[in-house]
Design a protein around this motif. Structure first.
Motif, PDB file in Angstrom:
ATOM      1  N   UNK A  78       0.808  -1.221   0.000  1.00  0.00           N
ATOM      2  CA  UNK A  78       0.000   0.000   0.000  1.00  0.00           C
ATOM      3  C   UNK A  78       0.841   1.270   0.000  1.00  0.00           C
ATOM      4  N   UNK A  79       2.138   1.132   0.212  1.00  0.00           N
ATOM      5  CA  UNK A  79       2.999   2.307   0.267  1.00  0.00           C
ATOM      6  C   UNK A  79       3.262   2.876  -1.124  1.00  0.00           C
ATOM      7  N   UNK A  80       3.430   4.191  -1.199  1.00  0.00           N
ATOM      8  CA  UNK A  80       3.746   4.869  -2.455  1.00  0.00           C
ATOM      9  C   UNK A  80       5.252   4.952  -2.684  1.00  0.00           C
ATOM     10  N   UNK A  88       6.929  -0.019  -6.763  1.00  0.00           N
ATOM     11  CA  UNK A  88       6.328  -0.424  -8.046  1.00  0.00           C
ATOM     12  C   UNK A  88       4.922  -1.004  -7.870  1.00  0.00           C
ATOM     13  N   UNK A  89       3.971  -0.123  -7.665  1.00  0.00           N
ATOM     14  CA  UNK A  89       2.595  -0.558  -7.464  1.00  0.00           C
ATOM     15  C   UNK A  89       1.909  -0.854  -8.786  1.00  0.00           C
ATOM     16  N   UNK A  90       0.949  -1.787  -8.727  1.00  0.00           N
ATOM     17  CA  UNK A  90       0.126  -2.105  -9.894  1.00  0.00           C
ATOM     18  C   UNK A  90      -1.270  -1.540  -9.679  1.00  0.00           C
ATOM     19  N   UNK A  98      -2.672  -7.321  -2.453  1.00  0.00           N
ATOM     20  CA  UNK A  98      -3.591  -6.509  -1.674  1.00  0.00           C
ATOM     21  C   UNK A  98      -4.535  -7.345  -0.813  1.00  0.00           C
ATOM     22  N   UNK A  99      -4.434  -8.661  -0.947  1.00  0.00           N
ATOM     23  CA  UNK A  99      -5.285  -9.558  -0.166  1.00  0.00           C
ATOM     24  C   UNK A  99      -4.577  -9.933   1.133  1.00  0.00           C
ATOM     25  N   UNK A 100      -5.313 -10.346   2.160  1.00  0.00           N
ATOM     26  CA  UNK A 100      -4.671 -10.738   3.422  1.00  0.00           C
ATOM     27  C   UNK A 100      -3.576 -11.776   3.210  1.00  0.00           C
ATOM     28  N   UNK A 101      -2.404 -11.497   3.757  1.00  0.00           N
ATOM     29  CA  UNK A 101      -1.224 -12.363   3.708  1.00  0.00           C
ATOM     30  C   UNK A 101      -0.593 -12.432   2.319  1.00  0.00           C
ATOM     31  N   UNK A 114      10.116  -6.897  -1.992  1.00  0.00           N
ATOM     32  CA  UNK A 114       9.196  -7.841  -1.361  1.00  0.00           C
ATOM     33  C   UNK A 114       8.079  -6.992  -0.760  1.00  0.00           C
ATOM     34  N   UNK A 115       6.941  -7.029  -1.409  1.00  0.00           N
ATOM     35  CA  UNK A 115       5.817  -6.188  -1.025  1.00  0.00           C
ATOM     36  C   UNK A 115       4.728  -7.054  -0.412  1.00  0.00           C
ATOM     37  N   UNK A 116       4.347  -6.757   0.796  1.00  0.00           N
ATOM     38  CA  UNK A 116       3.313  -7.529   1.481  1.00  0.00           C
ATOM     39  C   UNK A 116       2.088  -6.693   1.755  1.00  0.00           C
ATOM     40  N   UNK A 117       0.943  -7.329   1.699  1.00  0.00           N
ATOM     41  CA  UNK A 117      -0.277  -6.595   2.024  1.00  0.00           C
ATOM     42  C   UNK A 117      -0.325  -6.255   3.513  1.00  0.00           C
ATOM     43  N   UNK A 118       0.388  -7.043   4.300  1.00  0.00           N
ATOM     44  CA  UNK A 118       0.428  -6.870   5.752  1.00  0.00           C
ATOM     45  C   UNK A 118       1.712  -7.512   6.250  1.00  0.00           C
TER      46      UNK A 118
END
Length: 772
Positions: A78-80, A88-90, A98-101, A114-118
């Motif tokens: 979620x970070x910019x 590198x957001x889509x 964007x889903x849990x885990x 390594x981008x995590x939703x949480x």
């Protein structure tokens, strides 16, 4: 001017694009937005696991290093931006990250994101990276470029790790060993651990490094560190109508709740153990929840219907309909629970449904090895090292759609591969089993062995398929693992490697013993067939000496010694208790394969006892008659047939199998001296016979215990001989009218014995069709 073919340009371009990402000198940068403690846990996990395999310690930085350095950046999806650099957001909906885990791993320039939703997304994204790296002393590479995004299919993916005497290894573990195992499981997608805080009736293990009460709290702390749900399994083994005991139990629970830094779910088994009516259970659980939320406001209660009868099950669902309790999170389905599909159908949608699959046992269990050879069942036993990847992938696929996930039943690290299969298929039910095993082997054994070790694991599963004597693949599997062992001495102290080597050696030793000892018995039976009334004693001695060569002249002593060594290595490396006297296992069924490695695979113990009985008979004629019965037990003569009902290699006419694997006995703590065929049985087998002589008279003979209600071609026959004791005979004459077409079907009605425990019910072990 030299002209180059177009494909060379394309190949060069592809090579540039597909060059691996070299992380040897990478730095790790963690966004401050990543929640604690994952902000510390994830980089620590990456750094330590990479260092173990490469001797390279990646540095953690606060700001972006120079443009030539590779950076592994951990951030929320979620970070910019992170430290001034755009993430590198889509765009789009239903994105995995964007889903849990969920997570996304993507390479962009000199950055591997390594981008995590949480927080868990960061953990599982880091796990994906570790599973896919090529790591050794010379390299630290990831096939690139990479852009992978994934989210779990099922929200509950956990395993029970009971620090108790019953376990065959966990009771010997230190806090550090538990943390490593938590981490290993998390790397493969696990998000929950279940403990067993209370130990009614158990004598404390001599192997406990710290008291169980303290370890349960440490396990809670580890769940907090790795952001895993902490479940606890807490049965009530006393009568809940006893007010004094009920009050004391609630106080015990409250003290435990107060001490735990993290506690998410209480699982209360309705039965197995426990025998309380849900009337008392639901009131008790409601009171527990009142205490629980004082210390863990979001924690919930779960219950299983294990062991409940129809009236109790109906009461439970009526209670839900009438009270709709919000304190109850859901229902757990385990061994002896109502069917999974029925449970999901009857359970109101507001409640979740969790499976409690038994991944740890091989026989007398929820998911037994299908048609397991008796030689394995009597030597490897109930809790042997048991990689069953394709079997458990199939079982998961069958039941998972009715659930929100699982927390498995496990009593030791011997089922490690089964845990990984369930965790990975819980994340992605379509993930290829070979791919899972390749990732398992790459991470635990090294990238060079990813495919070889995966193939070796599958070969071990195939060792358990079909009759052992006919499975020539066992020797090929042994040769395969022996070559791998020779080529990779660096894995000598790796406990997962040791377990697989032990299985390869044990399977081979057991098969060689089986062929050798069965051969000795055939020779001994031939000796007995030549007995006369004048040389009875001498013949018996000669036959006994022949079968006993299994002890006096044992086969494959080098394999026997290797098994001993590997068991010692496993006790030293991971506390695996393969023996009661040697390694302090709780009991013979708890993975004690070393105690049964030489259990007879012929009938020499039984024959020794029978010889004493024969010599006690009154007349030589009676003695000789009994000798001939023994000698011809499995060889009734031309035109006659014999089936050892639940022996895969000796039951060609039997159509049925026992689906709960209670067809292989466990008498006298596994040291029964009864005939081997007596120890395999069914309650109501069905057989087909063909190519019968239409003009011949046939008699059906049955051995077993209790009743046998015979039908031939659907017609109930009345016996002419009917003894109910173990290893005595029942006989029926088959009417000529039924054999005129040259074939018959034999079946048995099951007697009404619902009041008996399954161990006391009637059983059929041997069936003969004897041509008169």
């Amino acid at each position: 001017m030299k002209v180059y073919p177009l494909f060379l340009f394309l190949l060069t371009a592809f090579e540039l694009i597909a060059q691996p990402i070299n992380l040897k000198n990478a730095a790790i940068l963690v966004s401050p937005s990543v929640p604690a403690p994952m902000r510390t846990t994830a980089p620590q996990m990456l750094t330590e696991e990479i260092a173990k395999r490469t001797n390279t310690t990646l540095k953690q930085v606060q700001n972006w290093p120079g443009s030539r350095s590779i950076t592994i950046a951990l951030a929320l999806s979620s970070e910019k931006e992170v430290a001034g650099k755009a993430v590198p957001n889509r765009t789009g909906t239903e994105l995995a990250e964007q889903k849990p885990e969920g997570f996304r791993v993507v390479s962009e320039g000199n950055t591997l994101w390594i981008l995590g939703s949480d927080a868990r997304g960061i953990l599982f994204g880091s796990g994906w990276l570790l599973r896919n790296l090529k790591m050794d002393a010379k390299r630290l590479e990831l096939a690139g470029p990479v852009d992978v995004a994934s989210a779990p299919a099922y929200p509950i993916r956990g395993h029970q790790l009971g620090y108790r005497t019953t376990a065959n290894s966990y009771d010997a573990w230190t806090i550090a060993q538990f943390e490593q195992y938590y981490r290993d499981l998390a790397i493969f997608g696990t998000n929950a651990i279940e403990g067993i805080p209370f130990h009614e009736g158990e004598i404390p293990s001599a192997l406990f490094p710290i008291p169980p009460k303290e370890m349960q709290i440490r396990m809670s702390e580890l769940c907090q560190k790795y952001d895993m749900d902490y479940w606890v399994w807490t049965p009530a083994t006393f009568d809940l109508t006893d007010g004094v005991k009920r009050k004391a139990e609630i106080e015990r629970h409250e003290a435990f709740y107060r001490a735990c830094p993290r506690l998410d779910h209480i699982f209360f088994p309705g039965g197995d153990p426990g025998h309380n009516h849900p009337r008392e259970v639901m009131a008790f659980l409601k009171d527990l929840h009142g205490k629980l939320i004082q210390y863990h406001p979001k924690a919930k209660i779960w219950i299983s219907l294990q062991g409940f009868n129809t009236e109790q099950i109906d009461y439970f669902y009526k209670y839900l309909a009438q009270n709709q309790p919000d304190w109850l999170q859901g229902l757990v389905s385990g061994p002896s629970s109502p069917p999974m599909a029925e449970t999901r159908y009857r359970l109101p949608k507001k409640y979740r449904h969790r499976q409690y699959p038994d991944l740890t046992h091989n026989v007398r269990c929820e998911f037994p090895v299908e048609r397991w050879d008796q030689a394995y069942a009597l030597t490897l036993g109930r809790e042997a090292i048991n990689p069953r990847p394709f079997f458990f992938a199939r079982i998961h696929g069958k039941y998972a759609p009715f659930t929100d996930g699982f927390v498995s039943y496990s009593d030791g690290c011997h089922d490690d591969i089964n845990k990984v299969i369930w965790s990975m298929r819980g994340w992605n039910p379509d993930k290829n089993v070979n791919e899972i095993l390749a990732e398992y082997s790459r991470f635990f054994f090294g990238w060079q062995l990813a495919n070889q070790a995966a193939d070796g694991i599958l070969a071990l599963e195939n060792n358990w398929q079909g009759p052992l004597a006919q499975n020539g693949g066992v020797e090929a599997t042994f040769a395969f693992w022996k070559n791998l062992e020779t080529a990779h001495p660096e894995l000598k102290t790796n406990w997962r490697w040791q377990m697989l080597l032990l299985r390869a050696n044990y399977d081979t030793y057991t098969r060689r013993r089986l062929l050798y000892e069965e051969g000795l018995e055939k020779t001994a039976n031939a000796i007995l067939t030549r007995a006369t009334e004048t040389d009875l004693s001498k013949t018996l001695d000669q036959a006994l000496a022949t079968v006993n060569r299994a002890d006096t002249e044992p086969i494959a002593p080098e394999l026997r010694q290797k098994i001993e060594t590997l068991c010692a290595d496993l006790f030293a490396s991971i506390g695996l208790q393969t023996s009661v006297p040697k390694y302090k296992a709780k009991g013979p069924e708890r993975g004690c394969l070393l105690d049964f490695v030489d259990y007879p695979l012929n009938n020499r113990w039984w024959l020794a006892d029978e010889c004493q009985k024969i010599l006690a008979l009154k007349t030589p004629a009676e003695q000789l008659a009994r000798i001939h019965v023994i000698a011809n037990w499995e060889s009734p003569g031309i035109g006659s047939y014999y089936d050892d009902v639940s022996s895969g290699s000796k039951s060609p006419r039997v159509k049925t199998i026992s689906d709960d694997a209670t067809d292989i006995a466990w008498w006298d703590n596994g040291l029964s001296r009864t005939r081997l065929s007596t120890q395999t049985f069914q309650a109501s087998p069905a057989l087909d016979y063909s190519n019968l002589d239409p003009g011949a008279r046939y008699v059906i003979r049955v051995a077993g215990a209790g009743d046998a209600l015979l039908r031939v071609d659907g017609k109930r026959l009345h016996p002419t001989v009917y003894h109910k004791d173990l290893e005595t005979f029942k006989e029926w004459i088959v009417p000529l009218s039924l054999t005129q077409d040259g074939q018959i079907s034999v079946s048995f009605d099951q007697p009404e014995e619902s009041h008996l425990n399954w161990r006391q019910r009637s059983k059929i072990s041997d069936i003969w069709l004897l041509k008169q």
